[in-house]
Motif scaffolding. Structure first.
Motif, PDB file in Angstrom:
ATOM      1  N   PHE A 166       0.764  -1.365   0.128  1.00 30.49           N
ATOM      2  CA  PHE A 166      -0.040  -0.183  -0.064  1.00 30.49           C
ATOM      3  C   PHE A 166       0.953   1.314   0.157  1.00 30.49           C
ATOM      4  CE2 PHE A 166      -1.711   3.445   2.619  1.00 30.49           C
ATOM      5  CZ  PHE A 166      -2.731   3.724   1.910  1.00 30.49           C
ATOM      6  N   TYR A 167       1.806   1.441   0.917  1.00 31.18           N
ATOM      7  CA  TYR A 167       2.606   2.511   1.021  1.00 31.18           C
ATOM      8  C   TYR A 167       3.527   2.537  -0.401  1.00 31.18           C
ATOM      9  CZ  TYR A 167       1.151   3.302   5.648  1.00 31.18           C
ATOM     10  OH  TYR A 167       0.502   3.468   6.889  1.00 31.18           O
ATOM     11  N   TRP A 168       4.051   1.523  -0.774  1.00 34.17           N
ATOM     12  CA  TRP A 168       4.795   1.562  -2.013  1.00 34.17           C
ATOM     13  C   TRP A 168       4.072   2.107  -3.207  1.00 34.17           C
ATOM     14  CZ3 TRP A 168       9.294   2.550  -3.837  1.00 34.17           C
ATOM     15  CH2 TRP A 168       9.725   2.276  -5.018  1.00 34.17           C
ATOM     16  N   GLN A 169       2.578   1.931  -3.606  1.00 31.03           N
ATOM     17  CA  GLN A 169       2.161   1.955  -4.373  1.00 31.03           C
ATOM     18  C   GLN A 169       1.667   3.754  -4.070  1.00 31.03           C
ATOM     19  OE1 GLN A 169      -1.181  -0.674  -4.405  1.00 31.03           O
ATOM     20  NE2 GLN A 169      -0.222  -2.044  -5.933  1.00 31.03           N
ATOM     21  N   ASN A 170       1.288   4.063  -2.892  1.00 31.94           N
ATOM     22  CA  ASN A 170       1.122   5.358  -2.632  1.00 31.94           C
ATOM     23  C   ASN A 170       2.144   6.265  -2.993  1.00 31.94           C
ATOM     24  OD1 ASN A 170      -0.567   7.429  -1.696  1.00 31.94           O
ATOM     25  ND2 ASN A 170       0.392   7.291   0.221  1.00 31.94           N
ATOM     26  N   PHE A 171       3.392   6.011  -2.754  1.00 35.83           N
ATOM     27  CA  PHE A 171       4.561   6.828  -2.939  1.00 35.83           C
ATOM     28  C   PHE A 171       4.634   6.918  -4.319  1.00 35.83           C
ATOM     29  CE2 PHE A 171       9.095   6.690  -4.184  1.00 35.83           C
ATOM     30  CZ  PHE A 171       9.456   7.878  -3.654  1.00 35.83           C
ATOM     31  N   GLN A 172       4.517   5.650  -5.233  1.00 29.09           N
ATOM     32  CA  GLN A 172       4.643   5.846  -6.842  1.00 29.09           C
ATOM     33  C   GLN A 172       3.673   6.802  -7.258  1.00 29.09           C
ATOM     34  OE1 GLN A 172       4.293   1.423  -7.631  1.00 29.09           O
ATOM     35  NE2 GLN A 172       6.512   1.770  -8.446  1.00 29.09           N
ATOM     36  N   LYS A 173       2.383   6.774  -6.692  1.00 25.25           N
ATOM     37  CA  LYS A 173       1.333   7.730  -7.182  1.00 25.25           C
ATOM     38  C   LYS A 173       1.796   9.085  -6.772  1.00 25.25           C
ATOM     39  CE  LYS A 173      -2.691   8.079  -5.453  1.00 25.25           C
ATOM     40  NZ  LYS A 173      -4.089   7.900  -4.646  1.00 25.25           N
ATOM     41  N   ILE A 174       2.326   9.438  -5.856  1.00 22.58           N
ATOM     42  CA  ILE A 174       2.669  10.784  -5.406  1.00 22.58           C
ATOM     43  C   ILE A 174       4.011  11.054  -6.422  1.00 22.58           C
ATOM     44  CG2 ILE A 174       3.991  12.002  -3.651  1.00 22.58           C
ATOM     45  CD1 ILE A 174       2.227  10.579  -1.414  1.00 22.58           C
ATOM     46  N   ALA A 175       4.911  10.314  -6.699  1.00 18.25           N
ATOM     47  CA  ALA A 175       6.157  10.565  -7.235  1.00 18.25           C
ATOM     48  C   ALA A 175       5.547  10.852  -8.762  1.00 18.25           C
ATOM     49  CB  ALA A 175       6.965   9.587  -7.408  1.00 18.25           C
ATOM     50  N   ALA A 176       4.424  10.121  -9.464  1.00 17.26           N
ATOM     51  CA  ALA A 176       4.079  10.232 -10.721  1.00 17.26           C
ATOM     52  C   ALA A 176       3.265  11.365 -10.907  1.00 17.26           C
ATOM     53  CB  ALA A 176       2.949   9.151 -11.128  1.00 17.26           C
ATOM     54  N   GLY A 177       2.793  11.960  -9.767  1.00 20.76           N
ATOM     55  CA  GLY A 177       1.968  13.328  -9.734  1.00 20.76           C
ATOM     56  C   GLY A 177       2.959  14.414  -9.770  1.00 20.76           C
ATOM     57  N   GLY A 178       4.336  14.195  -9.717  1.00 26.25           N
ATOM     58  CA  GLY A 178       5.165  15.575  -9.619  1.00 26.25           C
ATOM     59  C   GLY A 178       5.446  16.055  -8.309  1.00 26.25           C
ATOM     60  N   LYS A 179       4.877  15.459  -7.089  1.00 23.38           N
ATOM     61  CA  LYS A 179       5.093  15.895  -5.801  1.00 23.38           C
ATOM     62  C   LYS A 179       6.333  15.513  -4.999  1.00 23.38           C
ATOM     63  CE  LYS A 179       0.231  16.202  -4.917  1.00 23.38           C
ATOM     64  NZ  LYS A 179      -0.936  15.897  -3.841  1.00 23.38           N
ATOM     65  N   ILE A 180       7.077  14.730  -5.621  1.00 27.48           N
ATOM     66  CA  ILE A 180       8.231  14.159  -5.273  1.00 27.48           C
ATOM     67  C   ILE A 180       9.380  14.370  -6.397  1.00 27.48           C
ATOM     68  CG2 ILE A 180       9.657  12.315  -4.206  1.00 27.48           C
ATOM     69  CD1 ILE A 180       7.223  11.582  -2.656  1.00 27.48           C
ATOM     70  N   LEU A 181      10.599  14.955  -6.295  1.00 32.15           N
ATOM     71  CA  LEU A 181      11.347  14.797  -7.184  1.00 32.15           C
ATOM     72  C   LEU A 181      12.329  13.955  -7.218  1.00 32.15           C
ATOM     73  CD1 LEU A 181      12.931  16.610  -9.863  1.00 32.15           C
ATOM     74  CD2 LEU A 181      14.155  17.629  -7.900  1.00 32.15           C
ATOM     75  N   LEU A 182      12.591  12.928  -8.020  1.00 32.72           N
ATOM     76  CA  LEU A 182      13.173  11.584  -8.161  1.00 32.72           C
ATOM     77  C   LEU A 182      14.598  12.218  -9.133  1.00 32.72           C
ATOM     78  CD1 LEU A 182      10.695   8.957  -7.699  1.00 32.72           C
ATOM     79  CD2 LEU A 182      12.132  10.138  -5.891  1.00 32.72           C
ATOM     80  N   PRO A 183      15.483  12.770  -8.605  1.00 39.90           N
ATOM     81  CA  PRO A 183      16.583  13.030  -9.716  1.00 39.90           C
ATOM     82  C   PRO A 183      17.220  11.563 -10.030  1.00 39.90           C
ATOM     83  CG  PRO A 183      17.144  13.786  -7.697  1.00 39.90           C
ATOM     84  CD  PRO A 183      15.797  13.326  -7.393  1.00 39.90           C
ATOM     85  N   ALA A 184      17.701  11.677 -11.341  1.00 38.22           N
ATOM     86  CA  ALA A 184      18.745  10.742 -11.567  1.00 38.22           C
ATOM     87  C   ALA A 184      20.044  10.535 -10.767  1.00 38.22           C
ATOM     88  CB  ALA A 184      19.080  10.664 -13.159  1.00 38.22           C
ATOM     89  N   SER A 185      20.534   9.608 -10.747  1.00 31.60           N
ATOM     90  CA  SER A 185      21.514   9.232  -9.826  1.00 31.60           C
ATOM     91  C   SER A 185      23.001   9.170 -10.596  1.00 31.60           C
ATOM     92  CB  SER A 185      21.472   8.462  -8.601  1.00 31.60           C
ATOM     93  OG  SER A 185      20.372   8.562  -7.879  1.00 31.60           O
ATOM     94  N   ASP A 186      23.930   9.808 -10.321  1.00 33.31           N
ATOM     95  CA  ASP A 186      25.242   9.609 -10.729  1.00 33.31           C
ATOM     96  C   ASP A 186      26.169   8.830  -9.528  1.00 33.31           C
ATOM     97  OD1 ASP A 186      27.916   9.602 -11.861  1.00 33.31           O
ATOM     98  OD2 ASP A 186      27.898  11.770 -12.691  1.00 33.31           O
ATOM     99  N   LEU A 187      25.951   7.583  -9.798  1.00 31.98           N
ATOM    100  CA  LEU A 187      26.574   6.657  -8.651  1.00 31.98           C
ATOM    101  C   LEU A 187      28.161   7.017  -8.681  1.00 31.98           C
ATOM    102  CD1 LEU A 187      26.026   4.709  -6.735  1.00 31.98           C
ATOM    103  CD2 LEU A 187      26.119   2.761  -8.095  1.00 31.98           C
ATOM    104  N   VAL A 188      28.832   7.007  -9.700  1.00 29.39           N
ATOM    105  CA  VAL A 188      30.103   7.324  -9.631  1.00 29.39           C
ATOM    106  C   VAL A 188      30.606   8.419  -8.995  1.00 29.39           C
ATOM    107  CG1 VAL A 188      32.155   7.725 -11.201  1.00 29.39           C
ATOM    108  CG2 VAL A 188      30.432   5.961 -11.912  1.00 29.39           C
ATOM    109  N   GLU A 189      29.811   9.558  -9.143  1.00 27.35           N
ATOM    110  CA  GLU A 189      29.980  10.809  -8.455  1.00 27.35           C
ATOM    111  C   GLU A 189      29.647  10.681  -6.832  1.00 27.35           C
ATOM    112  OE1 GLU A 189      29.027  15.671  -8.814  1.00 27.35           O
ATOM    113  OE2 GLU A 189      27.900  14.302 -10.017  1.00 27.35           O
ATOM    114  N   ILE A 190      28.676   9.978  -6.699  1.00 30.37           N
ATOM    115  CA  ILE A 190      28.147   9.797  -5.041  1.00 30.37           C
ATOM    116  C   ILE A 190      29.376   9.121  -4.263  1.00 30.37           C
ATOM    117  CG2 ILE A 190      26.916   8.617  -3.661  1.00 30.37           C
ATOM    118  CD1 ILE A 190      24.685   9.611  -5.488  1.00 30.37           C
ATOM    119  N   ILE A 191      29.850   7.930  -5.186  1.00 35.28           N
ATOM    120  CA  ILE A 191      30.959   6.986  -4.516  1.00 35.28           C
ATOM    121  C   ILE A 191      32.247   7.915  -4.279  1.00 35.28           C
ATOM    122  CG2 ILE A 191      32.533   5.046  -4.973  1.00 35.28           C
ATOM    123  CD1 ILE A 191      29.493   4.188  -3.967  1.00 35.28           C
ATOM    124  N   SER A 192      32.610   8.694  -5.353  1.00 34.61           N
ATOM    125  CA  SER A 192      33.659   9.380  -5.314  1.00 34.61           C
ATOM    126  C   SER A 192      33.741  10.441  -4.201  1.00 34.61           C
ATOM    127  CB  SER A 192      33.950  10.375  -6.792  1.00 34.61           C
ATOM    128  OG  SER A 192      34.949  10.945  -6.337  1.00 34.61           O
TER     129      SER A 192
END
Length: 87
Positions: A7-33
């Motif tokens: 339930f909570y995962w589906q709710n999170f996905q719905k909120i994210a799809a509605g643009g209320k949460i920003l999910l930026p692309a991650s640059d894992l190499v930069e984060i690890i560095s």
């Protein structure tokens, strides 16, 4: 339980799809560095755990100014690198 987590995962996905949460692309190499730099500078003296370092490194890479945490060890690392921690 499984139903509640679904339930909570589906709710999170719905909120994210509605643009209320920003999910930026991650640059894992930069984060690890960044995490490597933090580890070399702070882990021996502060005893910070790997996920603490990764989360703070991610905040820095994303340009965060404030870091929300209730973990005192994580908070100390965030403050050491100049992030505001209001709690």
């Amino acid at each position: 339980d499984a139903g509640e987590s679904k339930f909570y995962w589906q709710n999170f996905q719905k909120i994210a799809a509605g643009g209320k949460i920003l999910l930026p692309a991650s640059d894992l190499v930069e984060i690890i560095s960044e995490a490597t730099k933090l580890s070399q500078k702070y882990v021996v003296t502060g005893g910070h755990r790997s996920f603490d370092v990764l989360l703070v490194a991610s905040a820095l890479v994303y340009g965060a100014e404030t870091f929300l945490t209730f973990d005192k060890n994580q908070q100390a690392l965030a403050q050491a690198v100049g992030l505001k921690t209001p709690f």
